[in-house]
Design a protein around this motif. Structure first.
Motif, mmCIF file in Angstrom:
data_model
loop_
_atom_site.group_PDB
_atom_site.id
_atom_site.type_symbol
_atom_site.label_atom_id
_atom_site.label_comp_id
_atom_site.label_asym_id
_atom_site.label_seq_id
_atom_site.Cartn_x
_atom_site.Cartn_y
_atom_site.Cartn_z
ATOM 1 N N ILE A 51 -3.434 -12.242 -36.852
ATOM 2 C CA ILE A 51 -2.180 -12.358 -37.611
ATOM 3 C C ILE A 51 -1.335 -13.514 -37.064
ATOM 4 N N PHE A 52 -1.262 -13.631 -35.750
ATOM 5 C CA PHE A 52 -0.527 -14.735 -35.131
ATOM 6 C C PHE A 52 -1.125 -16.079 -35.536
ATOM 7 N N ALA A 53 -2.454 -16.204 -35.448
ATOM 8 C CA ALA A 53 -3.128 -17.463 -35.779
ATOM 9 C C ALA A 53 -2.909 -17.834 -37.245
ATOM 10 N N ASP B 196 -11.652 -23.840 -33.322
ATOM 11 C CA ASP B 196 -10.717 -22.872 -33.904
ATOM 12 C C ASP B 196 -11.106 -21.436 -33.555
ATOM 13 N N GLY B 197 -12.389 -21.175 -33.468
ATOM 14 C CA GLY B 197 -12.831 -19.842 -33.054
ATOM 15 C C GLY B 197 -12.486 -19.565 -31.596
ATOM 16 N N LEU B 198 -12.623 -20.596 -30.769
ATOM 17 C CA LEU B 198 -12.321 -20.428 -29.342
ATOM 18 C C LEU B 198 -10.827 -20.279 -29.068
ATOM 19 N N VAL B 199 -10.003 -20.899 -29.894
ATOM 20 C CA VAL B 199 -8.567 -20.850 -29.628
ATOM 21 C C VAL B 199 -8.033 -19.417 -29.736
ATOM 22 N N VAL B 200 -8.539 -18.627 -30.670
ATOM 23 C CA VAL B 200 -8.060 -17.239 -30.764
ATOM 24 C C VAL B 200 -8.558 -16.421 -29.576
ATOM 25 N N ILE B 201 -9.730 -16.761 -29.061
ATOM 26 C CA ILE B 201 -10.240 -16.068 -27.875
ATOM 27 C C ILE B 201 -9.382 -16.428 -26.658
ATOM 28 N N ALA B 202 -8.955 -17.682 -26.574
ATOM 29 C CA ALA B 202 -8.070 -18.107 -25.486
ATOM 30 C C ALA B 202 -6.724 -17.382 -25.556
ATOM 31 N N VAL B 203 -6.172 -17.272 -26.754
ATOM 32 C CA VAL B 203 -4.899 -16.547 -26.922
ATOM 33 C C VAL B 203 -5.074 -15.082 -26.521
ATOM 34 N N TYR B 204 -6.164 -14.476 -26.962
ATOM 35 C CA TYR B 204 -6.473 -13.084 -26.607
ATOM 36 C C TYR B 204 -6.515 -12.916 -25.085
ATOM 37 N N CYS B 205 -7.248 -13.801 -24.409
ATOM 38 C CA CYS B 205 -7.367 -13.700 -22.951
ATOM 39 C C CYS B 205 -6.010 -13.889 -22.270
ATOM 40 N N ALA B 206 -5.208 -14.800 -22.794
ATOM 41 C CA ALA B 206 -3.879 -15.029 -22.218
ATOM 42 C C ALA B 206 -3.008 -13.780 -22.338
ATOM 43 N N VAL B 207 -3.060 -13.116 -23.475
ATOM 44 C CA VAL B 207 -2.280 -11.886 -23.653
ATOM 45 C C VAL B 207 -2.820 -10.787 -22.744
ATOM 46 N N ARG B 208 -4.133 -10.745 -22.564
ATOM 47 C CA ARG B 208 -4.758 -9.719 -21.717
ATOM 48 C C ARG B 208 -4.378 -9.874 -20.245
ATOM 49 N N ILE B 209 -3.916 -11.033 -19.830
ATOM 50 C CA ILE B 209 -3.425 -11.182 -18.460
ATOM 51 C C ILE B 209 -2.235 -10.248 -18.259
ATOM 52 N N ILE B 210 -1.389 -10.153 -19.259
ATOM 53 C CA ILE B 210 -0.189 -9.318 -19.197
ATOM 54 C C ILE B 210 -0.514 -7.857 -19.498
ATOM 55 N N CYS C 133 -12.348 -19.415 -39.430
ATOM 56 C CA CYS C 133 -12.770 -19.557 -38.026
ATOM 57 C C CYS C 133 -12.005 -18.596 -37.126
ATOM 58 N N TYR C 134 -10.711 -18.427 -37.396
ATOM 59 C CA TYR C 134 -9.936 -17.453 -36.626
ATOM 60 C C TYR C 134 -10.494 -16.052 -36.847
ATOM 61 N N ALA C 135 -10.854 -15.744 -38.079
ATOM 62 C CA ALA C 135 -11.426 -14.431 -38.390
ATOM 63 C C ALA C 135 -12.741 -14.229 -37.643
ATOM 64 N N ALA C 136 -13.567 -15.260 -37.585
ATOM 65 C CA ALA C 136 -14.843 -15.156 -36.866
ATOM 66 C C ALA C 136 -14.599 -14.930 -35.374
ATOM 67 N N GLY C 137 -13.677 -15.680 -34.794
ATOM 68 C CA GLY C 137 -13.350 -15.498 -33.378
ATOM 69 C C GLY C 137 -12.811 -14.106 -33.101
ATOM 70 N N CYS C 138 -11.962 -13.606 -33.990
ATOM 71 C CA CYS C 138 -11.397 -12.263 -33.815
ATOM 72 C C CYS C 138 -12.440 -11.180 -34.066
ATOM 73 N N ALA C 139 -13.424 -11.459 -34.911
ATOM 74 C CA ALA C 139 -14.529 -10.514 -35.102
ATOM 75 C C ALA C 139 -15.320 -10.375 -33.808
ATOM 76 N N VAL C 140 -15.566 -11.493 -33.142
ATOM 77 C CA VAL C 140 -16.242 -11.450 -31.838
ATOM 78 C C VAL C 140 -15.413 -10.626 -30.855
#
Length: 131
Positions: free
Chosen positions: A68-70, A40-54, A108-115
């Protein structure tokens, strides 16, 4: 602009590696920590990276937006969005969207987003040195 293209490539590679990692975790890891918490922590990092492509730069609050999305997706799980969309018999969609609400997932999403927020701070400092 050339630097933006390098960033986009880096984020695309990161997104792909994170998605592969998530799939491998889903298929082969059946424990009480990696799959439910680290995944769950990694999934928010994956979403972040996907948005950063754009949008590779100029969105310092992106970790907050991803969080917020998660949380929104997690709340939709509480209302059984998979069944409402008619995907209750589709294993892929049930896995992609998720089918059970859990407050621990939000932590877990909060922890991933904190990273990610720490990453944003570090990147911002490096950009200051580049000028």
């Amino acid at each position: 602009m050339k630097n933006d293209n390098k960033l986009r490539i880096g984020y695309a590679v990161s997104t792909l590696l994170l998605i592969i990692t998530e799939v491998l975790i889903a298929l082969f890891v059946h424990d009480n920590f990696v799959r439910p918490y680290l995944g769950d922590g990694l999934v928010v990092i994956a979403v972040y990276c996907a948005v950063r492509i754009i949008a590779p730069t100029k969105c310092r609050l992106l970790p907050l937006y991803v969080f917020i999305f998660a949380v929104g997706v997690e709340v939709l799980q509480y209302f059984n969005i998979v069944a409402l969309l008619g995907f209750e018999n589709n294993a892929f969609m049930k896995t992609l969207i998720g089918s059970s609400f859990d407050v621990k997932d939000i932590a877990c999403y909060a922890a991933g987003c904190a990273v990610l927020s720490v990453y944003e701070i570090i990147i911002a400092k490096f950009r200051l040195f580049e000028r």
